[in-house]
Every structure is written in C-alpha cells, then in structure tokens.
Enzyme design. Structure first.
Site, PDB file in Angstrom:
ATOM      1  CB  SER A   1       2.460  -0.217  32.276  1.00 43.16           C
ATOM      2  OG  SER A   1       2.250  -0.006  30.913  1.00 43.16           O
TER       3      SER A   1
ATOM      4  CE  LYS B   1      -0.662   0.988  30.368  1.00 38.12           C
ATOM      5  NZ  LYS B   1       0.073   0.288  29.311  1.00 38.12           N
TER       6      LYS B   1
ATOM      7  CE1 TYR C   1      -1.961   3.956  28.431  1.00 42.39           C
ATOM      8  CE2 TYR C   1      -0.627   5.070  26.788  1.00 42.39           C
ATOM      9  CZ  TYR C   1      -0.876   3.977  27.577  1.00 42.39           C
ATOM     10  OH  TYR C   1      -0.033   2.894  27.537  1.00 42.39           O
TER      11      TYR C   1
ATOM     12  CE1 TYR D   1       3.487  -4.017  29.709  1.00 40.89           C
ATOM     13  CE2 TYR D   1       5.653  -4.714  30.439  1.00 40.89           C
ATOM     14  CZ  TYR D   1       4.687  -3.763  30.353  1.00 40.89           C
ATOM     15  OH  TYR D   1       4.902  -2.545  30.900  1.00 40.89           O
TER      16      TYR D   1
ATOM     17  CB  VAL E   1       8.500   0.483  29.575  1.00 36.17           C
ATOM     18  CG1 VAL E   1       7.815  -0.659  28.861  1.00 36.17           C
ATOM     19  CG2 VAL E   1       7.772   1.790  29.393  1.00 36.17           C
TER      20      VAL E   1
HETATM   21  N1  GLU Z   1       3.366   4.725  28.359  1.00 36.53           N
HETATM   22  C1  GLU Z   1       3.887   3.494  27.861  1.00 36.53           C
HETATM   23  C2  GLU Z   1       3.333   3.195  26.494  1.00 36.53           C
HETATM   24  O1  GLU Z   1       2.202   3.436  26.268  1.00 36.53           O
HETATM   25  C3  GLU Z   1       3.533   2.416  28.827  1.00 36.53           C
HETATM   26  C4  GLU Z   1       4.195   1.144  28.488  1.00 36.53           C
HETATM   27  C5  GLU Z   1       4.442   0.287  29.664  1.00 36.53           C
HETATM   28  O2  GLU Z   1       4.919   0.691  30.716  1.00 36.53           O
HETATM   29  O3  GLU Z   1       4.123  -0.881  29.497  1.00 36.53           O
HETATM   30  O4  GLU Z   1       4.005   2.730  25.622  1.00 36.53           O
END
Ligand code: GLU
Length: 295
Positions: A50, A53, A177, A229, A247
């Site tokens: 993530s 992002k 993605y 989060y 994650v």
């Molecule tokens: N590629 C992971 C997902 O979509 C990213 C999650 C993350 O790092 O928060 O679940």
C-alpha cells in the site's frame, strides 16, 4: 528500549507475502542534505504494497487535479483497509485514497486513456525517477499471488463500478492495482522516493520541483490522517509524522523539512501495520524531536 524482531504476524492473506522473514528489520533515513543513515536490512527489497498508494495519488492528482476528489474522499475511514460496509453506505465513493477501494479508484483515474501496461509503466517509471534508481521492479510472483486471491478487491471494484465510480473495465483496473502493489523496493530506495514529500515537493539535492508545495502539504495531511488504516490515530499519537504503511511491513514516514524515512519489518499488528516499524519510528521521532506536534 531494545527492539525484539519477533513480534507481530506476517500477512498471509496474500500467500506470497507469508514467505517474508519476520525477523527482518531495516531502516533508512535521508536528511535534507541528502545524507543517508541506514541500518539493518535497509538494502533488501520487500513488497511495498500500500505504500505505492502515496505515489499513485501523486500521479493521479497530477493527471486530473482536484477532480479526483469527486471519486474519492479525504476522511479517515476508521475501518479495516479492505472493508466493504462503508462503501455501500456511501454509495460507492471510498472514504480516502489509501484504503483499498480508494486506491483502486485512484488507479482507475491513472489508467484512463491508456492501456494497462502503459499505466503500469508510468507508475514504475515515476518510482524509478523519484528514487533515482532504474533497478526498481515489480515482483511478478507477488502480483500473481494477489491476483489469485484478491477476492475482496474484486468485490470492492465491482461495487464501485456499479456506482459508476470506475471508468475502465474492472479487470484492467485491478490488474494495474495488483501490479503496483507488488513493486519491490528497499528501505533506501523508498526513503529516496519519499524525499519530495519531506521537502515541499522538491528533490532536495537537485532542487527539482516534482509537485507544488501545496500538493505535497496536502498529500502529507492525508498520510497523517489516513496512512495507517484504522490505526492512523494511534500512529499520529505515538509517532507524530505523516506516514504510509503497507501489509508487506514497510512504512514511509515524512519529517517535513527534515527527513524522509523508510522502515521495514514484516511482523504486523492487529491493524495491519508493521509492529516494529512503528516502534522504531516512535523511538526515532522522540530522540530527534521530529514529531510535527512538538517535542
Ligand atoms: N495489495 C494489498 C491489498 O490490496 C494492499 C494492502 C495494504 O498494503 O494495505 O490487499
């Protein structure tokens, strides 16, 4: 305080990530003068997940500007990163660009007008440009693993599509993605890539403007409020810096005007944030007086 690199659980919902060594720990700090301070496994590439992002948000804002905020909000979600409940209540418009649904909507904005491969190339080249390192690559095994098991993301994307929030075919958007989440970078590469956020949109070494100071400030604000989060409030409370976790166990943190910091340790806490990563950042900001809320 001693760091015990045996805490937290490695993410297993993406099977390939379960292979990570939970004893690994790395940190890289790049100051305003470009000096690097690094320790531990700071040169080992890991799945940034993530954390990309932040960079896709930067690209999408560069591409469509504030129109992006019609498809995605800027409020903390207070929900797990892959929650579908809130999305239904809010008619398919994700709370913020850092939960999965929001990042999928951002990816869709980057994809529009391009083939998936071109969009992915643009994201990868942007990371290579920021980090000044053309060796940064996508870990195809991680991308394939997530594609095979990403049922929730498929649900989130289809849900948004039904509300007209996504323009492109769902599998194209998700393909981009999954692949950008699967970029592998080391702490050093990640800290290099984050420098523009710590220095008002500029590369502090070359002086080159990557984005406007106003945009950098705003991305930092979203990192502070939404970057961890449903653990974002706790991260602000303990560390006091804008940050984004993934994650894979990485965290990119920004000390405005001072440093770009990347830490990595794959063991995660209950909210999905790197356990040791957070503790080490807390120690660092305390020692350096770097919290944006004061010493
Ligand atoms: N590629 C992971 C997902 O979509 C990213 C999650 C993350 O790092 O928060 O679940």
């Amino acid at each position: 305080m001693r760091l015990r690199p045996d805490r937290g659980e490695v993410a297993t919902y993406i099977p390939e990530l379960a292979r990570a060594d939970r004893r690994a720990f790395g940190i890289a700090v790049i100051g305003a003068d470009g000096q690097l301070a690094a320790a531990g496994d700071s040169e080992t590439p890991f799945s940034v997940q993530s954390i990309t992002k932040v960079f896709t948000l930067t690209l999408a804002l560069g591409k469509i500007g504030d129109r992006l905020w019609k498809r995605v909000g800027r409020e903390p979600s207070g929900n797990p990163f892959n929650s579908i409940v809130q999305l239904e209540l809010e008619k398919g418009v994700p709370r913020n660009p850092f939960i999965n649904a929001g990042a999928i909507a951002v990816t869709d904005a980057i994809l529009s007008g391009h083939e998936p491969r071109e969009a992915l190339g643009e994201i990868l080249r942007f990371l290579q440009f920021l980090a000044e390192d053309s060796s940064i690559a996508i870990d195809e095994a991680v991308a394939a693993s997530e594609k095979r098991t990403g049922f929730r993301n498929v649900a989130l994307a289809n849900f948004m599509k039904s509300y007209g929030v996504l323009d492109n075919p769902v599998d194209y958007t998700l393909g981009v993605y999954f692949h950008h989440c699967a970029v592998a970078m080391s702490c050093r590469q990640l800290a290099m890539a984050g420098r523009y956020l710590a220095h008002s949109g500029r590369n502090p070494t070359t002086g080159l403007l990557v984005i406007s100071p106003e945009r950098a400030r705003r991305i930092n604000a979203i990192m502070l409020t939404c970057g961890h989060y449903d653990g974002s409030g706790d991260f602000a409370y303990r560390v006091g810096l804008p940050g984004k976790s993934g994650v894979g166990g990485g965290i990119l943190a920004v000390a405005p005007g001072k440093a770009s910091i990347a830490v990595w340790s794959p063991g995660l806490d209950a909210a999905g944030n790197s356990h040791l990563g957070r503790i080490s950042l807390e120690m660092l900001t305390k020692r350096m007086g770097w919290s944006i809320f004061g010493e």
